[in-house]
Motif scaffolding. Structure first.
Motif, short mmCIF file in Angstrom:
data_model
loop_
_atom_site.label_atom_id
_atom_site.label_comp_id
_atom_site.label_asym_id
_atom_site.label_seq_id
_atom_site.Cartn_x
_atom_site.Cartn_y
_atom_site.Cartn_z
N PRO A 71 27.67 48.40 40.03
CA PRO A 71 29.08 48.41 39.60
C PRO A 71 29.45 47.03 39.06
CG PRO A 71 28.85 48.92 41.97
CD PRO A 71 27.50 48.56 41.47
N PRO A 72 30.47 46.94 38.21
CA PRO A 72 30.86 45.62 37.70
C PRO A 72 31.16 44.65 38.84
CG PRO A 72 32.03 47.35 36.55
CD PRO A 72 31.30 48.01 37.67
N LEU A 73 30.87 43.37 38.60
CA LEU A 73 31.15 42.31 39.57
C LEU A 73 32.66 42.03 39.58
CD1 LEU A 73 29.87 39.97 41.37
CD2 LEU A 73 29.95 38.59 39.28
N ASN A 74 33.25 42.05 40.77
CA ASN A 74 34.68 41.73 40.90
C ASN A 74 34.89 40.23 40.75
OD1 ASN A 74 35.81 44.44 41.74
ND2 ASN A 74 34.19 44.17 43.26
N VAL A 75 35.88 39.85 39.96
CA VAL A 75 36.08 38.43 39.65
C VAL A 75 37.54 38.01 39.88
CG1 VAL A 75 36.20 36.79 37.72
CG2 VAL A 75 34.18 38.24 38.00
N LEU A 76 37.69 36.86 40.53
CA LEU A 76 38.99 36.18 40.60
C LEU A 76 38.89 34.88 39.82
CD1 LEU A 76 40.00 36.56 44.38
CD2 LEU A 76 40.51 38.10 42.46
N VAL A 77 39.92 34.55 39.11
CA VAL A 77 40.00 33.27 38.42
C VAL A 77 40.59 32.27 39.41
CG1 VAL A 77 41.16 31.99 36.58
CG2 VAL A 77 40.22 34.27 36.11
N GLN A 78 39.85 31.17 39.61
CA GLN A 78 40.32 30.14 40.55
C GLN A 78 41.22 29.15 39.81
OE1 GLN A 78 37.32 27.97 42.74
NE2 GLN A 78 38.82 26.59 43.66
N VAL A 79 42.39 28.88 40.42
CA VAL A 79 43.38 28.01 39.80
C VAL A 79 43.56 26.74 40.64
CG1 VAL A 79 45.75 27.87 38.93
CG2 VAL A 79 44.59 30.09 39.02
N ASN A 80 43.52 25.61 39.98
CA ASN A 80 43.84 24.32 40.61
C ASN A 80 45.35 24.15 40.52
OD1 ASN A 80 44.08 21.69 41.45
ND2 ASN A 80 42.69 20.84 39.92
N VAL A 81 46.04 24.75 41.49
CA VAL A 81 47.49 24.91 41.36
C VAL A 81 48.24 23.59 41.56
CG1 VAL A 81 47.82 25.63 43.77
CG2 VAL A 81 49.46 26.36 42.04
N PRO B 188 32.27 43.98 30.04
CA PRO B 188 32.10 45.25 30.76
C PRO B 188 31.39 45.11 32.11
CG PRO B 188 31.25 45.40 28.50
CD PRO B 188 31.62 43.98 28.73
N ARG B 189 30.58 44.07 32.27
CA ARG B 189 29.86 43.90 33.54
C ARG B 189 30.71 43.18 34.59
NH1 ARG B 189 28.19 47.44 33.96
NH2 ARG B 189 27.03 46.79 35.78
N LEU B 190 31.94 42.78 34.22
CA LEU B 190 32.84 42.10 35.15
C LEU B 190 34.13 42.91 35.27
CD1 LEU B 190 32.53 38.40 33.86
CD2 LEU B 190 31.09 39.58 35.55
N ARG B 191 34.78 42.78 36.44
CA ARG B 191 36.07 43.43 36.62
C ARG B 191 37.08 42.40 37.12
NH1 ARG B 191 37.61 48.07 40.99
NH2 ARG B 191 39.81 48.18 40.47
N LEU B 192 38.06 42.14 36.30
CA LEU B 192 39.10 41.18 36.66
C LEU B 192 39.97 41.76 37.77
CD1 LEU B 192 40.66 38.51 35.97
CD2 LEU B 192 42.11 39.94 34.49
N ARG B 193 40.05 41.05 38.91
CA ARG B 193 40.84 41.54 40.05
C ARG B 193 42.06 40.68 40.34
NH1 ARG B 193 38.05 45.50 43.13
NH2 ARG B 193 40.06 45.70 44.16
N GLY B 194 42.07 39.40 39.88
CA GLY B 194 43.24 38.58 40.14
C GLY B 194 42.94 37.10 40.21
#
Ligand SMILES: *Cc1c(COP(=O)(O)O)cnc(C)c1O
Length: 205
Positions: A90-100, A125-131
């Motif tokens: 299944p696509p790899l779930n991905v979070l974007v890390q933020v230096n807030v 397509p091989r990644l899934r953006l989750r947040g």
């Protein structure tokens, strides 16, 4: 609210004991350390998250080992993870890390870079953006930390207008998860409050 158990430096036996209590989502900071534990615990069907800084030359291995990578903070990693994720999985779930907080020398993209990076993830397509994920500065003033969590929630809501499928805002650790939840976290990452103090220094890799 999802509770992620941060298992860095903990032996596989400690993870197994917590899994026996019903915990199924675990996180690691180092690819090398995770590889051994994930292999040793494969019989349990756990979900594994990478939450530590990821070097590009380890991205392919990370894409193979983990179900989620929460530390995506630059375009080069997006390409490397997408290439490394097998089409049979299944696509790899991905979070974007933020230096807030804009702390210098810290992982995470700038808030202004979130939209472009999220678009790049969503286009693979091989990644899934989750947040989004953040590790706000452990500031002694809770008001300061609250403001960082609140800024993350605002970024998340803004991103959700662009990518309505996102569902995860990962923020809050042992010392501040209540505050993070109050400000809208959907996932907290807790290590010492679950496992006790970490036994050893994490290996550098
Ligand atoms: C170690 C770590 C945690 C957990 O920290 P605790 O204070 O032990 O709960 C959470 N998130 C990240 C990114 C970490 O590196």
């Amino acid at each position: 609210m999802e509770l992620l158990a941060v298992a860095k430096t903990q032996p596989a036996a400690a993870v197994r004991a917590l899994a026996a209590c019903g915990q199924s989502a675990f996180a690691e900071n180092y690819v090398q350390e995770a590889a051994g534990k994930i292999g040793a615990l494969a019989d349990l069907g756990l979900t594994w998250h990478l939450i530590g800084h990821l070097q590009s030359n380890k991205a392919a291995q990370a894409a193979e080992l983990f179900d989620w990578v929460q530390s995506v903070d630059r375009p080069k990693l997006v390409r490397a993870l997408a290439t490394g994720r097998a089409a049979t999985r299944p696509p790899l779930n991905v979070l974007v890390q933020v230096n807030v907080d804009g702390e210098t020398g810290k992982s995470g993209c700038a808030p202004a870079e979130v939209a472009a990076l999220a678009d790049a993830v969503a286009a693979e397509p091989r990644l899934r953006l989750r947040g989004l994920m953040a590790i706000p500065e452990p500031h002694p003033d809770p008001g300061h930390r609250r403001a960082a969590f609140r800024a993350m929630r605002a970024l998340f809501d803004e991103l959700a207008r662009r990518h309505p499928g996102i569902d995860t805002l990962s923020m809050g650790m042992s010392d501040d998860f209540e505050l993070a939840i109050a400000e809208g976290a959907t996932m907290v990452r807790v290590g010492t409050a679950l496992f006790g103090a970490r036994p050893a220094k994490p290996r550098a890799d």
